[in-house]
Motif scaffolding. Structure first.
Motif, PDB file in Angstrom:
ATOM      1  N   ALA A  66     -24.777  -1.947   2.361  1.00  0.00           N
ATOM      2  CA  ALA A  66     -25.546  -1.457   1.209  1.00  0.00           C
ATOM      3  C   ALA A  66     -24.680  -1.399  -0.049  1.00  0.00           C
ATOM      4  N   MET A  67     -23.432  -0.995   0.094  1.00  0.00           N
ATOM      5  CA  MET A  67     -22.523  -0.947  -1.046  1.00  0.00           C
ATOM      6  C   MET A  67     -22.176  -2.357  -1.515  1.00  0.00           C
ATOM      7  N   ASP A  68     -21.989  -3.278  -0.565  1.00  0.00           N
ATOM      8  CA  ASP A  68     -21.725  -4.672  -0.939  1.00  0.00           C
ATOM      9  C   ASP A  68     -22.878  -5.231  -1.774  1.00  0.00           C
ATOM     10  N   ARG A  69     -24.124  -4.955  -1.364  1.00  0.00           N
ATOM     11  CA  ARG A  69     -25.279  -5.441  -2.124  1.00  0.00           C
ATOM     12  C   ARG A  69     -25.277  -4.873  -3.538  1.00  0.00           C
ATOM     13  N   PHE A  70     -24.976  -3.579  -3.668  1.00  0.00           N
ATOM     14  CA  PHE A  70     -24.929  -2.979  -5.006  1.00  0.00           C
ATOM     15  C   PHE A  70     -23.817  -3.604  -5.848  1.00  0.00           C
ATOM     16  N   ILE A  71     -22.645  -3.762  -5.273  1.00  0.00           N
ATOM     17  CA  ILE A  71     -21.514  -4.341  -6.010  1.00  0.00           C
ATOM     18  C   ILE A  71     -21.856  -5.746  -6.479  1.00  0.00           C
ATOM     19  N   GLN A  72     -22.454  -6.528  -5.604  1.00  0.00           N
ATOM     20  CA  GLN A  72     -22.738  -7.922  -5.932  1.00  0.00           C
ATOM     21  C   GLN A  72     -23.944  -8.093  -6.851  1.00  0.00           C
ATOM     22  N   ASP A  73     -24.926  -7.177  -6.758  1.00  0.00           N
ATOM     23  CA  ASP A  73     -26.169  -7.361  -7.510  1.00  0.00           C
ATOM     24  C   ASP A  73     -26.412  -6.349  -8.625  1.00  0.00           C
ATOM     25  N   GLY A  74     -25.864  -5.143  -8.509  1.00  0.00           N
ATOM     26  CA  GLY A  74     -26.217  -4.095  -9.454  1.00  0.00           C
ATOM     27  C   GLY A  74     -25.103  -3.538 -10.313  1.00  0.00           C
ATOM     28  N   LEU A  75     -23.881  -3.649  -9.864  1.00  0.00           N
ATOM     29  CA  LEU A  75     -22.782  -3.024 -10.596  1.00  0.00           C
ATOM     30  C   LEU A  75     -22.619  -3.606 -11.990  1.00  0.00           C
ATOM     31  N   TYR A  76     -22.697  -4.916 -12.099  1.00  0.00           N
ATOM     32  CA  TYR A  76     -22.495  -5.528 -13.414  1.00  0.00           C
ATOM     33  C   TYR A  76     -23.575  -5.087 -14.400  1.00  0.00           C
ATOM     34  N   LEU A  77     -24.803  -4.895 -13.919  1.00  0.00           N
ATOM     35  CA  LEU A  77     -25.868  -4.375 -14.791  1.00  0.00           C
ATOM     36  C   LEU A  77     -25.531  -2.967 -15.268  1.00  0.00           C
TER      37      LEU A  77
END
Length: 85
Positions: free
Chosen positions: A23-34
């Motif tokens: 779940a954290m990997d998905r956030f890092i890859q898809d949401g963190l930059y936003l």
């Protein structure tokens, strides 16, 4: 090799980064930059030589707790010992 900390400037580092928690990997890859683009936080990468070995972000928000809030949080801790302060 030299350890360095840099502001995240290129989102390419996020696509290959894995922390091991899906779940954290998905956030890092898809949401963190936003979150960075919307000024919710500032992200940093930690490099050993040219290899990215860690990633962290500092939030622009803060949490202000009064004594009642602290007591409410502390009563919700059931399996951990209370902090030593």
């Amino acid at each position: 090799m030299e350890l360095s900390i840099e502001v995240l400037k290129d989102r390419q580092f996020l696509h290959d980064f894995r922390c091991g928690v899906p779940a954290m990997d998905r956030f890092i890859q898809d949401g963190l930059y936003l979150s960075v683009l919307h000024h919710y936080c500032q992200a940093y990468i930690v490099k050993l030589g040219e290899e990215v070995i860690a990633l962290f972000a500092l939030s622009f928000d803060s949490l202000d707790l009064d004594e009642d809030d602290k007591n409410d949080l502390m009563t919700g801790i059931s399996v951990a010992d209370p902090p030593p302060y």
